[in-house]
Design a protein around this motif. Structure first.
Motif, mmCIF file in Angstrom:
data_model
loop_
_atom_site.group_PDB
_atom_site.id
_atom_site.type_symbol
_atom_site.label_atom_id
_atom_site.label_comp_id
_atom_site.label_asym_id
_atom_site.label_seq_id
_atom_site.Cartn_x
_atom_site.Cartn_y
_atom_site.Cartn_z
ATOM 1 N N MET A 3 -23.796 7.504 19.368
ATOM 2 C CA MET A 3 -24.080 8.258 18.321
ATOM 3 C C MET A 3 -23.464 7.394 17.263
ATOM 4 S SD MET A 3 -23.619 12.079 19.516
ATOM 5 C CE MET A 3 -23.953 12.889 18.131
ATOM 6 N N ALA A 4 -24.184 7.501 15.913
ATOM 7 C CA ALA A 4 -23.699 6.970 14.505
ATOM 8 C C ALA A 4 -24.017 7.916 13.502
ATOM 9 C CB ALA A 4 -24.331 5.409 14.474
ATOM 10 N N LEU A 5 -23.357 7.794 12.349
ATOM 11 C CA LEU A 5 -23.637 8.376 11.294
ATOM 12 C C LEU A 5 -24.719 8.184 10.385
ATOM 13 C CD1 LEU A 5 -20.963 10.597 9.704
ATOM 14 C CD2 LEU A 5 -22.291 9.089 8.099
ATOM 15 N N GLY A 6 -25.672 8.770 9.988
ATOM 16 C CA GLY A 6 -26.677 8.413 8.807
ATOM 17 C C GLY A 6 -26.919 9.727 8.264
ATOM 18 N N SER A 7 -27.083 9.820 7.059
ATOM 19 C CA SER A 7 -27.065 11.139 6.217
ATOM 20 C C SER A 7 -28.354 11.394 5.672
ATOM 21 C CB SER A 7 -26.100 10.774 4.862
ATOM 22 O OG SER A 7 -27.066 9.944 3.985
ATOM 23 N N ASP A 8 -29.477 10.353 5.343
ATOM 24 C CA ASP A 8 -30.773 10.715 4.989
ATOM 25 C C ASP A 8 -30.945 11.682 3.734
ATOM 26 O OD1 ASP A 8 -33.416 10.591 5.173
ATOM 27 O OD2 ASP A 8 -33.760 12.260 6.386
ATOM 28 N N LEU A 29 0.827 -1.357 0.233
ATOM 29 C CA LEU A 29 -0.089 -0.069 -0.030
ATOM 30 C C LEU A 29 0.665 1.357 -0.036
ATOM 31 C CD1 LEU A 29 -2.910 -0.982 2.291
ATOM 32 C CD2 LEU A 29 -2.893 -1.113 -0.164
ATOM 33 N N ASP A 30 2.152 1.184 0.011
ATOM 34 C CA ASP A 30 2.979 2.171 0.027
ATOM 35 C C ASP A 30 2.740 3.371 0.888
ATOM 36 O OD1 ASP A 30 5.216 3.484 -1.556
ATOM 37 O OD2 ASP A 30 3.955 4.336 -3.136
ATOM 38 N N GLY A 31 2.563 3.159 2.135
ATOM 39 C CA GLY A 31 2.255 4.104 2.737
ATOM 40 C C GLY A 31 0.826 4.944 3.047
ATOM 41 N N MET A 32 -0.173 4.267 1.904
ATOM 42 C CA MET A 32 -1.405 4.700 2.201
ATOM 43 C C MET A 32 -2.324 4.390 3.502
ATOM 44 S SD MET A 32 -2.809 4.491 -1.825
ATOM 45 C CE MET A 32 -2.406 3.054 -2.017
ATOM 46 N N TYR A 33 -3.372 4.717 3.526
ATOM 47 C CA TYR A 33 -4.208 4.759 4.838
ATOM 48 C C TYR A 33 -5.197 3.707 4.687
ATOM 49 C CZ TYR A 33 -1.715 8.722 6.570
ATOM 50 O OH TYR A 33 -0.612 9.629 6.919
ATOM 51 N N LEU A 34 -5.016 2.548 5.436
ATOM 52 C CA LEU A 34 -6.201 1.226 5.684
ATOM 53 C C LEU A 34 -7.027 1.509 6.664
ATOM 54 C CD1 LEU A 34 -6.851 -1.535 4.560
ATOM 55 C CD2 LEU A 34 -5.223 -2.389 6.087
ATOM 56 N N LEU A 35 -8.342 1.604 6.585
ATOM 57 C CA LEU A 35 -9.205 1.646 7.638
ATOM 58 C C LEU A 35 -10.469 0.687 7.211
ATOM 59 C CD1 LEU A 35 -10.926 5.013 7.185
ATOM 60 C CD2 LEU A 35 -9.073 4.547 5.747
ATOM 61 N N PRO A 36 -11.300 0.668 8.290
ATOM 62 C CA PRO A 36 -12.761 -0.205 7.964
ATOM 63 C C PRO A 36 -13.585 0.595 6.871
ATOM 64 C CG PRO A 36 -12.236 0.186 10.589
ATOM 65 C CD PRO A 36 -11.238 1.010 9.684
ATOM 66 N N GLY A 37 -14.360 -0.028 6.145
ATOM 67 C CA GLY A 37 -15.291 0.664 5.340
ATOM 68 C C GLY A 37 -16.324 1.646 6.172
ATOM 69 N N LEU A 38 -16.766 2.506 5.142
ATOM 70 C CA LEU A 38 -17.750 3.262 5.812
ATOM 71 C C LEU A 38 -19.207 2.758 6.025
ATOM 72 C CD1 LEU A 38 -16.621 6.616 4.019
ATOM 73 C CD2 LEU A 38 -15.764 5.480 6.122
ATOM 74 N N TRP A 39 -19.681 3.255 6.662
ATOM 75 C CA TRP A 39 -21.351 2.752 6.984
ATOM 76 C C TRP A 39 -22.315 4.032 6.900
ATOM 77 C CZ3 TRP A 39 -23.364 -1.944 9.674
ATOM 78 C CH2 TRP A 39 -22.239 -2.964 9.789
ATOM 79 N N ASP A 40 -23.464 4.005 6.404
ATOM 80 C CA ASP A 40 -24.208 5.277 6.454
ATOM 81 C C ASP A 40 -25.800 4.550 7.079
ATOM 82 O OD1 ASP A 40 -26.448 7.073 5.985
ATOM 83 O OD2 ASP A 40 -25.458 7.590 3.965
#
Length: 411
Positions: free
Chosen positions: A314-319, A57-68
């Protein structure tokens, strides 16, 4: 990278934002075996690369996928149920591959189209995000969200009980119950209006408790928020108007709060970055609805901030739509309203998975969890908009989108 040929995948040379620790793991590696995370190693330890596909990954950022955790299909007046369902599936797949949204919780969809796509994705017929389905948005005659086509009007205690049983019969995961009006609607649909009678509320919550289905409660004023929390709502959606007692009860009863800041914040008067301005221009809301949102924004912001400071879950939801932009816009609004980038990111990963009841299997990068992961080029903990530098998307360890320069289309 060529097609993966092994059951083992190793992601090396990454800055790993595991959504567990406070800081990224510099020079880290993640080992994935048969779709699950096997090891998370820091830069001092080297992974076993034998019999594995390897991506540097050459220094890129690995993280969990996003949720809505608050979405709806598009509002398509005059379009058949078949075509609406097809369009919704395309939007879901775009969200996964173009924005790294690996899971969504639906807040109301006509024709059980959310159930249909949940089953299609789970069966492997198509590649899309995980879907937690609600079926219809249950409101009263003369209630909220009526022009969407996704609402079902119910009246009287048994009217709500029967509708809830119908949703359960058709395979939903939770029940979306509308207690109040909203910001977006006709003049007789306002967010300080409460719609249900006490006996309707009691009956609706009673059948959900009896059947073991969590209630996703649209509640936008203090009386409705407190009634929903008292009756056992799993989550409160919107909370545009609250009071100190609401915040205390949310915290004490461990109810979730999903603030959907976009509804009151995305107007021509308030849009401040290029993505918000483009969304506002394309959405082209009426002057009346923009004025309603502008008037509600300050109070909405205040209760979001107070809930965050009080430690409410709290959790993230967009609507909002399109789904490939929605979570990214909402993340930006969280930070604009005072959340740290890490707080916003946790709301869209670890905490969203927890709200949906699958925190033990998803939402963080830890051994044993399913490998629903994304890679971005720059650090989102420094600037949340760096989530827009998406490079790779994995679902259960399978590479489903590759946006690196020169990459071939993923099958």
């Amino acid at each position: 990278m060529s097609a993966m040929t092994n059951d083992r995948l190793v992601l090396t040379n990454a800055n790993v934002i595991d959504c567990v620790g406070e800081r990224p793991i510099v020079g880290g590696s993640v080992v994935i075996e048969r779709g699950r995370i096997g090891e998370v190693l820091d830069g001092s330890r080297s992974p076993d690369l034998r019999h594995a596909d390897v991506i540097d990954l050459d220094g890129m950022y690995l993280l969990p996928g996003l949720w809505d955790v608050h979405i709806h299909p598009d509002y398509l007046a005059g379009v058949s149920a078949v075509d609406q369902t097809i369009a919704f599936g395309h939007r879901l797949m775009e969200a996964l591959t173009e924005a790294g949204v690996v899971a969504v919780r639906c807040a109301g969809a006509a024709h059980f189209m959310d159930v249909a796509w949940k089953r299609a994705f789970e069966a492997g017929q198509y590649v899309g995000p995980r879907v937690f389905a609600a079926g219809h948005f249950l409101t009263t005659t003369g209630g909220h969200f009526l022009t969407s086509g996704h609402a079902l009007e119910c009246d009287g205690p048994y009217g709500f009980v029967r509708a809830i049983r119908e949703q359960i019969k058709n395979g939903v995961d939770h029940i979306k119950l509308n207690l109040t009006g909203g910001i977006m609607g006709p003049p007789w649909d306002r967010h300080w209006h409460s719609f249900l009678l006490d006996d309707e509320l009691e009956a609706a919550f009673a059948i959900c408790r009896a059947r073991g289905f969590p209630v996703m409660a649209h509640a936008t004023n203090p009386a409705a928020v407190k009634a929903a929390v008292r009756l056992g709502a799993h989550s409160i959606e919107h909370g545009y108007m609250m009071d100190a007692e609401c915040v205390d009860q949310l915290r004490e009863r461990d109810s979730w709060y999903v603030p959907t800041l976009a509804i009151s914040h995305l107007t021509p008067e308030q849009a401040s970055d290029p993505w918000e301005k483009r969304w506002v221009e394309q959405r082209n809301l009426s002057v009346d609805l923009c004025e309603r949102a502008d008037k509600a924004a300050a109070e909405h912001r205040e209760w979001f901030q107070r809930a965050l400071a009080a430690g409410v879950r709290m959790a993230l939801g967009s609507d909002i739509r399109p789904l490939k932009e929605a979570a990214l816009l909402e993340l930006g609004l969280w930070v604009k309203d005072g959340a740290t980038p890490r707080q916003a990111l946790l709301a869209a990963t670890r905490d969203a998975a927890g709200l949906c009841g699958v925190g033990a299997a998803l939402g963080t990068i830890e051994p044993g969890k399913l490998a629903d992961l994304i890679v971005v080029a720059a650090d989102p903990l420094q600037d949340i908009t760096n989530l827009r530098t998406l490079r790779l998307v994995f679902k259960e360890g399978r590479l489903v989108a590759d946006h690196r320069a020169g990459a071939r289309q993923v099958d």
